[in-house]
Design an enzyme around this catalytic site. Structure first.
Site, PDB file in Angstrom:
ATOM      1  N   SER A 204      46.240  -4.614  -9.396  1.00 52.70           N
ATOM      2  CA  SER A 204      46.412  -3.715 -10.536  1.00 52.70           C
ATOM      3  C   SER A 204      45.396  -4.079 -11.606  1.00 52.70           C
ATOM      4  CB  SER A 204      47.831  -3.841 -11.103  1.00 52.70           C
ATOM      5  OG  SER A 204      48.793  -3.547 -10.127  1.00 52.70           O
ATOM      6  N   ALA A 206      44.516  -4.995 -15.627  1.00 50.38           N
ATOM      7  CA  ALA A 206      45.150  -5.931 -16.544  1.00 50.38           C
ATOM      8  C   ALA A 206      46.374  -5.292 -17.201  1.00 50.38           C
ATOM      9  CB  ALA A 206      44.154  -6.368 -17.612  1.00 50.38           C
ATOM     10  N   THR A 208      48.773  -7.459 -19.548  1.00 55.27           N
ATOM     11  CA  THR A 208      48.720  -8.071 -20.881  1.00 55.27           C
ATOM     12  C   THR A 208      47.522  -8.997 -21.021  1.00 55.27           C
ATOM     13  OG1 THR A 208      50.195  -9.844 -20.115  1.00 55.27           O
ATOM     14  CG2 THR A 208      51.220  -7.944 -21.166  1.00 55.27           C
ATOM     15  N   SER A 209      46.763  -9.203 -19.948  1.00 53.80           N
ATOM     16  CA  SER A 209      45.642 -10.138 -19.976  1.00 53.80           C
ATOM     17  C   SER A 209      44.343  -9.424 -20.370  1.00 53.80           C
ATOM     18  CB  SER A 209      45.465 -10.789 -18.597  1.00 53.80           C
ATOM     19  OG  SER A 209      45.027  -9.833 -17.660  1.00 53.80           O
ATOM     20  N   ASP A 266      57.702  -8.778 -20.372  1.00 56.13           N
ATOM     21  CA  ASP A 266      57.785  -9.365 -19.032  1.00 56.13           C
ATOM     22  C   ASP A 266      59.233  -9.424 -18.570  1.00 56.13           C
ATOM     23  OD1 ASP A 266      55.066  -9.920 -18.453  1.00 56.13           O
ATOM     24  OD2 ASP A 266      55.126 -11.606 -19.843  1.00 56.13           O
ATOM     25  N   LYS A 298      52.845 -17.669 -18.986  1.00 61.16           N
ATOM     26  CA  LYS A 298      54.042 -16.860 -18.780  1.00 61.16           C
ATOM     27  C   LYS A 298      55.234 -17.735 -18.403  1.00 61.16           C
ATOM     28  CE  LYS A 298      52.291 -12.291 -17.504  1.00 61.16           C
ATOM     29  NZ  LYS A 298      52.234 -11.268 -16.437  1.00 61.16           N
TER      30      LYS A 298
END
Length: 504
Positions: A204, A206, A208-209, A266, A298
């Site tokens: 996929s 990004a 949240t990065s 998350d 995380k």
């Protein structure tokens, strides 16, 4: 007169709503009056050949006439219509499956049937973003039990296409994230494929990065391949690095990820379902999951990592794939670059065995590749790292990586940003703390991942001794305005990189 007898003319008005289909109407149009539409109503927009579900927004200016309906770019793409074509609008039938989400909020669990109905309606576009956000909120944290995770994973797989490679062993890997710069997948795929094992990597973008595997690969090669093209690449080179969304693998997950990205939210169980559903749909039989642990990653501690490991392994077993989960150091960014093009440069430096290549990125990629070589039967237990290192040092991994890129449409060297700004140490000392979340947000401020060349380049690691004025990192941007925002954010977080004072 009924709205069905008074069609509207289509207008493509060029508004980007990302992946959310939105329809724009004059509030005084005959359709709004006769149907009783209001802002955020869900409507069915239908031509003779296609129909979509969209969310209404009102126009009060002269942008549209009362005989026209405007579509966002996402809606226009889905409807597959022509400018000026006539359409009929009506109320969309509410998604009955939303009652299961309300029941979940009240404490009732999803089962296989309810999970399937929810994912089915999500794929059909029956949920507006506010309901998608409600679903994600209901599943947030640890609110999903193991049986629910299994049910949702299976429902996600059933929501889209599934690839069958017709071979007994297909390898894959995934990192749960939270550590900037951790771009191991291109290296791992190149090493594993060079060893003769099959590793089709679908990823996929990004969430949240500042960059995902697809964002980084897109700097160097096309990633939007059709299913037939992916199969041809893998048949030819034993591996690929492509965007899973281009082939409708788990479309429900792609829709949820869009909203999850906006929420910056998350969910442990949803993350497991998302990861494993994509792996199963991509035809993987053996999957290695990397779980970085660190105070600003995380996963914050070993206890949470252990719980996640058990959930991943159990879900994989229930759905017929072998999942192995490993933990790694998540205390600081990996490599030097944070952002698509900067991370691509790191990947190429490791593949080319350049003397100044980031050692930590190389070691992590070799560890993961080594475990996959053992899982694939190419190396005895404990000997995978050595074999992976041999493949990398021989140049076989670089050769395989370029071959994969060429098969996907060609290889391009990563570009460089127009602007660079060095941030230096304010005093002498030792680097004792680096906030991963701060580094990621700083890269976002300068434009990553949307701007491929944007991001930052780390020049220190934990434990490094620095002197006043020594560079800590360099910001890269295309626009000076974005650079200004980043520097303002930096001033608000002076302790994000902590330097313990020493006398030098």
């Amino acid at each position: 007169m009924e709205a069905e007898k008074q069609p509207l003319r289509l207008r493509r008005i060029g508004i980007d709503t990302h992946q959310e289909p939105v329809a724009y109407l004059r509030q005084d149009s005959h359709v709004c009056k006769s149907e009783g539409f209001s802002v955020h109503s869900r409507i069915k927009v239908a031509t003779e050949n296609h129909s979509i579900i969209a969310t209404i927004q009102f126009i009060t200016s002269q942008l549209l006439t009362d005989q026209e309906i405007g579509l966002s770019e996402a809606a226009w793409t889905l409807l597959k219509a022509d400018e000026g074509e006539q359409v009929h609008c009506s109320h969309a039938k509410p998604a009955d499956s939303f009652t299961y989400i309300k029941s979940k909020l009240a404490g009732k669990s999803f089962d296989e049937a309810s999970a399937f109905e929810v994912m089915h309606d999500i794929c059909l576009g029956h949920y507006p973003d506010i309901q998608l956000a409600t679903y994600l909120g209901a599943c947030s944290g640890t609110h999903l039990s193991p049986p629910e995770v299994i049910a949702i994973t299976k429902a996600m797989v059933d929501s889209g296409q599934r690839i069958d490679w017709d071979i007994p062993q297909v390898l894959d890997k995934h990192c749960v994230g939270g550590v900037p710069g951790n771009r191991t997948s291109p290296l791992v795929v190149a090493i594993v494929a060079a060893a003769g094992l099959t590793m089709p990597k679908t990823s996929s973008r990004a969430i949240t990065s500042p960059a995902g595997t697809v964002d980084t690969m897109e700097v160097m090669t096309p990633v939007n391949l059709s299913l037939k093209q992916i199969q041809q690449v893998v048949e030819q080179e034993s591996g690929c690095l492509v965007w899973g969304g281009s082939v409708s693998l788990c479309p429900a997950d792609d829709i949820l990820l869009r909203v999850q990205r906006a929420l910056n939210l998350d969910s442990e169980g949803q993350m497991v379902a998302s990861v494993l559903a994509k792996k199963i749909a991509a035809g993987s039989s053996h999957v290695l999951i990397d779980i970085p642990i660190g105070p600003t990653a995380k996963i914050k501690n070993q206890a949470t990592a252990f719980r996640l490991q058990r959930l991943l392994v159990a879900t994989g077993e229930a759905l017929g794939i072998e999942v192995t989960a490993m933990t790694s150091d998540g205390n600081q960014p990996i490599g030097f670059g944070v952002g698509p093009a900067l991370e691509a440069r790191d990947v190429l430096a490791v593949l080319r065995c350049e003397p100044d290549a980031p050692v930590d990125l190389a070691q992590r990629a070799l560890t993961i590749a080594g475990k996959l070589l053992e899982m694939g039967g190419k190396a005895e237990e404990g000997d995978g790292y050595r074999l992976a290192q041999k493949i990398l040092n021989s140049g076989a991994a670089e050769k395989k990586f370029i071959a994969i890129c060429e098969a996907q449409g060609g290889f391009t060297e990563p570009p460089v940003a127009n602007n660079a700004y060095e941030v230096t140490a304010s005093h002498n000392g030792i680097i004792t703390y680096i906030d991963n979340r701060f580094i990621a947000r700083l890269a976002h401020f300068v434009g990553a991942p949307a701007v491929k060349t944007a991001g930052l380049e780390m020049q220190v690691k934990l434990g490094d001794q620095v002197t006043q004025g020594q560079p800590l990192f360099t910001l890269h941007s295309e626009a000076t305005g974005e650079l200004s925002y980043a520097l303002e954010f930096l001033q608000q977080h002076p302790n994000a990189i902590r330097i313990e004072e020493t006398w030098l």
